[in-house]
Scaffold this motif. Sequence first.
Motif, PDB file in Angstrom:
ATOM      1  N   LEU A  33     -14.594  26.422 -11.924  1.00 37.83           N
ATOM      2  CA  LEU A  33     -13.887  26.543 -13.553  1.00 37.83           C
ATOM      3  C   LEU A  33     -12.537  25.869 -13.491  1.00 37.83           C
ATOM      4  N   LEU A  34     -12.290  24.896 -14.162  1.00 38.25           N
ATOM      5  CA  LEU A  34     -10.632  24.639 -14.413  1.00 38.25           C
ATOM      6  C   LEU A  34     -10.674  24.677 -15.881  1.00 38.25           C
ATOM      7  N   GLY A  35      -9.714  25.758 -16.285  1.00 36.94           N
ATOM      8  CA  GLY A  35      -9.670  25.759 -17.688  1.00 36.94           C
ATOM      9  C   GLY A  35      -8.636  26.742 -18.065  1.00 36.94           C
ATOM     10  N   SER A  36      -8.301  26.776 -19.346  1.00 36.82           N
ATOM     11  CA  SER A  36      -7.327  27.915 -19.948  1.00 36.82           C
ATOM     12  C   SER A  36      -7.606  27.925 -21.557  1.00 36.82           C
ATOM     13  N   ILE A  63      -6.975  28.629 -13.354  1.00 33.59           N
ATOM     14  CA  ILE A  63      -6.616  28.735 -14.849  1.00 33.59           C
ATOM     15  C   ILE A  63      -5.308  27.933 -15.084  1.00 33.59           C
ATOM     16  N   GLY A  64      -5.698  26.895 -15.978  1.00 34.27           N
ATOM     17  CA  GLY A  64      -4.525  25.940 -16.119  1.00 34.27           C
ATOM     18  C   GLY A  64      -4.946  24.563 -16.594  1.00 34.27           C
ATOM     19  N   PHE A  65      -4.290  23.702 -16.928  1.00 31.80           N
ATOM     20  CA  PHE A  65      -4.483  22.451 -16.978  1.00 31.80           C
ATOM     21  C   PHE A  65      -4.087  21.368 -16.008  1.00 31.80           C
ATOM     22  N   ASP A  66      -5.051  20.501 -15.184  1.00 28.08           N
ATOM     23  CA  ASP A  66      -4.650  19.957 -14.072  1.00 28.08           C
ATOM     24  C   ASP A  66      -5.595  18.568 -14.300  1.00 28.08           C
ATOM     25  N   GLU A  67      -5.188  17.287 -14.571  1.00 25.11           N
ATOM     26  CA  GLU A  67      -5.724  16.164 -14.875  1.00 25.11           C
ATOM     27  C   GLU A  67      -6.322  15.723 -13.614  1.00 25.11           C
ATOM     28  N   SER A  94     -12.615  23.003 -19.165  1.00 28.45           N
ATOM     29  CA  SER A  94     -12.578  23.099 -20.551  1.00 28.45           C
ATOM     30  C   SER A  94     -11.560  24.037 -21.070  1.00 28.45           C
ATOM     31  N   ARG A  95     -11.330  23.848 -22.356  1.00 29.48           N
ATOM     32  CA  ARG A  95     -10.625  24.792 -23.155  1.00 29.48           C
ATOM     33  C   ARG A  95     -11.508  26.172 -23.106  1.00 29.48           C
ATOM     34  N   LEU A  96     -10.823  27.343 -23.107  1.00 21.47           N
ATOM     35  CA  LEU A  96     -11.638  28.518 -23.077  1.00 21.47           C
ATOM     36  C   LEU A  96     -11.508  28.998 -24.417  1.00 21.47           C
ATOM     37  N   GLY A 121     -17.285  15.656 -27.780  1.00 20.80           N
ATOM     38  CA  GLY A 121     -17.173  16.045 -26.449  1.00 20.80           C
ATOM     39  C   GLY A 121     -17.038  14.645 -25.636  1.00 20.80           C
ATOM     40  N   LEU A 122     -16.054  14.930 -24.608  1.00 17.41           N
ATOM     41  CA  LEU A 122     -15.786  13.972 -23.692  1.00 17.41           C
ATOM     42  C   LEU A 122     -16.355  14.033 -22.226  1.00 17.41           C
ATOM     43  N   THR A 123     -16.274  15.564 -21.940  1.00 16.48           N
ATOM     44  CA  THR A 123     -16.482  16.032 -20.761  1.00 16.48           C
ATOM     45  C   THR A 123     -17.834  15.559 -20.332  1.00 16.48           C
ATOM     46  N   GLN A 124     -18.736  15.518 -21.239  1.00 17.25           N
ATOM     47  CA  GLN A 124     -20.080  14.919 -20.672  1.00 17.25           C
ATOM     48  C   GLN A 124     -20.215  13.704 -20.551  1.00 17.25           C
ATOM     49  N   VAL A 129       0.788  12.651 -23.574  1.00 13.82           N
ATOM     50  CA  VAL A 129       0.676  14.039 -23.706  1.00 13.82           C
ATOM     51  C   VAL A 129      -0.598  14.379 -24.313  1.00 13.82           C
ATOM     52  N   LYS A 130      -1.281  15.489 -23.741  1.00 12.10           N
ATOM     53  CA  LYS A 130      -2.676  15.735 -23.870  1.00 12.10           C
ATOM     54  C   LYS A 130      -2.928  17.309 -24.030  1.00 12.10           C
ATOM     55  N   THR A 131      -3.708  17.751 -24.866  1.00 15.05           N
ATOM     56  CA  THR A 131      -4.278  19.143 -24.542  1.00 15.05           C
ATOM     57  C   THR A 131      -5.966  18.899 -24.903  1.00 15.05           C
ATOM     58  N   GLY A 132      -6.531  17.645 -25.274  1.00 14.76           N
ATOM     59  CA  GLY A 132      -7.945  17.588 -25.486  1.00 14.76           C
ATOM     60  C   GLY A 132      -8.343  16.174 -25.734  1.00 14.76           C
ATOM     61  N   GLY A 133      -9.592  16.049 -26.262  1.00 17.84           N
ATOM     62  CA  GLY A 133     -10.109  14.951 -26.399  1.00 17.84           C
ATOM     63  C   GLY A 133      -9.346  13.826 -27.401  1.00 17.84           C
ATOM     64  N   LEU A 134      -8.667  14.665 -28.381  1.00 15.73           N
ATOM     65  CA  LEU A 134      -7.864  13.911 -29.194  1.00 15.73           C
ATOM     66  C   LEU A 134      -6.969  12.733 -28.482  1.00 15.73           C
ATOM     67  N   ALA A 135      -6.477  13.440 -27.451  1.00 17.85           N
ATOM     68  CA  ALA A 135      -5.434  12.385 -26.781  1.00 17.85           C
ATOM     69  C   ALA A 135      -5.905  11.271 -26.114  1.00 17.85           C
ATOM     70  N   ASP A 136      -7.287  11.527 -25.294  1.00 16.21           N
ATOM     71  CA  ASP A 136      -8.010  10.718 -24.765  1.00 16.21           C
ATOM     72  C   ASP A 136      -8.522   9.559 -25.877  1.00 16.21           C
ATOM     73  N   VAL A 137      -9.104   9.704 -26.848  1.00 12.95           N
ATOM     74  CA  VAL A 137      -9.403   8.877 -27.934  1.00 12.95           C
ATOM     75  C   VAL A 137      -8.305   7.910 -28.341  1.00 12.95           C
ATOM     76  N   GLN A 178     -15.456  28.321 -29.294  1.00  7.99           N
ATOM     77  CA  GLN A 178     -16.061  27.021 -29.584  1.00  7.99           C
ATOM     78  C   GLN A 178     -17.001  26.518 -28.209  1.00  7.99           C
ATOM     79  N   LYS A 179     -16.602  26.829 -27.184  1.00 10.04           N
ATOM     80  CA  LYS A 179     -16.999  26.213 -26.032  1.00 10.04           C
ATOM     81  C   LYS A 179     -18.239  26.825 -25.531  1.00 10.04           C
ATOM     82  N   GLY A 180     -18.693  27.980 -25.903  1.00  8.66           N
ATOM     83  CA  GLY A 180     -19.553  29.025 -25.387  1.00  8.66           C
ATOM     84  C   GLY A 180     -19.719  29.338 -23.945  1.00  8.66           C
TER      85      GLY A 180
HETATM   86  P1  ADP Z   1     -11.818  19.135 -26.832  1.00  5.01           P
HETATM   87  O1  ADP Z   1     -10.929  18.148 -27.350  1.00  5.01           O
HETATM   88  O2  ADP Z   1     -12.704  20.083 -27.527  1.00  5.01           O
HETATM   89  O3  ADP Z   1     -10.896  19.967 -25.704  1.00  5.01           O
HETATM   90  P2  ADP Z   1     -13.445  17.070 -25.338  1.00  5.01           P
HETATM   91  O4  ADP Z   1     -14.507  17.429 -24.284  1.00  5.01           O
HETATM   92  O5  ADP Z   1     -13.405  16.274 -26.322  1.00  5.01           O
HETATM   93  O6  ADP Z   1     -13.074  18.790 -25.647  1.00  5.01           O
HETATM   94  O7  ADP Z   1     -12.175  16.562 -24.390  1.00  5.01           O
HETATM   95  C1  ADP Z   1     -11.601  17.435 -23.353  1.00  5.01           C
HETATM   96  C2  ADP Z   1     -10.745  16.712 -22.536  1.00  5.01           C
HETATM   97  O8  ADP Z   1      -9.781  17.370 -21.942  1.00  5.01           O
HETATM   98  C3  ADP Z   1     -11.499  15.847 -21.266  1.00  5.01           C
HETATM   99  O9  ADP Z   1     -10.855  14.840 -20.980  1.00  5.01           O
HETATM  100  C4  ADP Z   1     -11.189  17.208 -20.253  1.00  5.01           C
HETATM  101  O10 ADP Z   1     -11.440  16.357 -18.985  1.00  5.01           O
HETATM  102  C5  ADP Z   1     -10.041  17.458 -20.595  1.00  5.01           C
HETATM  103  N1  ADP Z   1      -9.722  19.105 -20.083  1.00  5.01           N
HETATM  104  C6  ADP Z   1     -10.182  19.895 -20.622  1.00  5.01           C
HETATM  105  N2  ADP Z   1      -9.466  21.088 -19.978  1.00  5.01           N
HETATM  106  C7  ADP Z   1      -9.049  20.588 -18.777  1.00  5.01           C
HETATM  107  C8  ADP Z   1      -8.118  21.040 -18.011  1.00  5.01           C
HETATM  108  N3  ADP Z   1      -7.972  22.532 -17.800  1.00  5.01           N
HETATM  109  N4  ADP Z   1      -7.387  20.314 -16.842  1.00  5.01           N
HETATM  110  C9  ADP Z   1      -7.550  19.240 -17.200  1.00  5.01           C
HETATM  111  N5  ADP Z   1      -8.289  18.577 -17.938  1.00  5.01           N
HETATM  112  C10 ADP Z   1      -9.053  19.258 -18.990  1.00  5.01           C
END
Ligand code: ADP
Length: 480
Positions: free
Chosen positions: A327-330, A354-358, A300-302, A381-384, A16-24, A305-307
């Motif tokens: 762009l992939l994001g929401s 628009i949406g989240f798609d791993e 990215s999350r839109l 930031g994990l995306t970079q 379950v993931k909305t952002g970097g917290l889950a990855d970590v 913060q993300k500029g």
């Molecule tokens: P934050 O946690 O602030 O959203 P991070 O860069 O730390 O930003 O982590 C974002 C994580 O979420 C990365 O693994 C990135 O690939 C993923 N992510 C962000 N937006 C999407 C999306 N729309 N679809 C799939 N993965 C996304």
Amino acid sequence: MTLKLLCVASECAPFVKTGGLADVVGALGPVLDAHDVQSRVLLPLYRQIAHLASGATEVMNAGSLFGGPVRVMATSENDTDLLLIDAPHLYDRPGQIYLNESGQDWADNHLRFGLLSWLGAEIGRNGVTGWTPDVIHAHDWQAGLTPVYLRQTDSTVPCVLTIHNIAFQGNFPATTMGNLALDPHGFTQDGFEYFGQISFLKGGLMQADKITTVSPTYARELMTSEFGMGLEGVLAARHSDLSGILNGIDLRVWNPETDPALAQTYTSRTLNKKRANKQAVLDRFGLDAATDAPLFSVISRLSEQKGLDLALHALPALLDKGARFVLLGSGAPELEQAYVALAARYPDQVGVQIGFDEDLAHLIQAGADATLIPSRFEPCGLTQLCAMRYGTLPIVSVTGGLADTVIDANEAALAAGCATGFQFAPTTAAKLGDALERAMTIYSDAKLWQKIQRNAMKHPVGWDVSALRMAEIYRDMAKA
Ligand code: ADP
């Protein structure tokens, strides 16, 4: 001696993931094994991950808590040992994990994450069947009350709290205190009170034995009024217990040699194969591929913060020179609409989903030439990091972890042969535009671009160093 660690978190990849917290949280456990740390992740059993409960074993029946029956179930999945909180009245519902179907925060989020924190403390004190942790690692505001509940009962189990993003503090009306089983004596400036409200994060920051955040630069920034979001004084007061430890990414998940989401796998020695992924991205978004123009991306999350409002101003100049952009994001509706409008204006050059798609995120990381991260603040930031691993050059603002992880392709770095991307400061549309121009210019020198790609792919972005530092923190706390 093996150290037993309980991670308390509201997200954990890949479940379950909305952002970097889950990855970590998902990546850290398996890498800690090498440091003789055996970890378990305490996670709410949301409806989205209900399937994980089949085959799980009950290891605690907590009776009725926070308005309903609560059990803890143990299971193991994807090299991660999970303790799932089965509390249907709080977690078995539609919508997203933090938001209801109308996109609003769930009205009972204080209870939903109060329970997570409460159980984190309870397991710290008394364990679950057959297992008691030596140390607790609480993540973000959702687990912020764990050290508060621990100290409320005079438990001495050590607890470290990690701030992944101080913008999210978990502030709730003081009237929720009774329902959260918080001791009213803690409702003071030295406790969890924050401008007349209860603050999960502030409470945690006051009580945790150690505090970490996700990059050295963000650790310094957090102590300033520009970035501390009101908690700079709390962090400055605790600076001797605060460390900035850079996040890594999960190298098993982010590996261009093996990634199943790619059209074509590749390595730093077979960079020409990356091209097939670019083609796949252009096709997927229905963009004109008859060009050697660079493909820029955003995943990215839109949010403010993300500029990414800045990128809207900077991109047209680039597009007018033929660049492609996806762009992939929401997130914020006005940003979603603005990017959809950009795609309508440049139908052959701009693609927006628009949406989240791993899987698509992986494909874009492999197919793009460069990725934009113009954040106003960025804890790590994990995306970079993912981008660098995939030979996709990050274009980043100089803040937080972006400052700590990307080496700008300035003349000195180019001469030294160590550049890995592009940085710009201050975070304005004009400076982002300049960085994009620089990237366009260097892109036209294919040899130089490839050299920077190889540097980026070599750059260490995993957990090796940081997992060792975390393990040291756990052991120091366990000894104290
Ligand atoms: P934050 O946690 O602030 O959203 P991070 O860069 O730390 O930003 O982590 C974002 C994580 O979420 C990365 O693994 C990135 O690939 C993923 N992510 C962000 N937006 C999407 C999306 N729309 N679809 C799939 N993965 C996304």
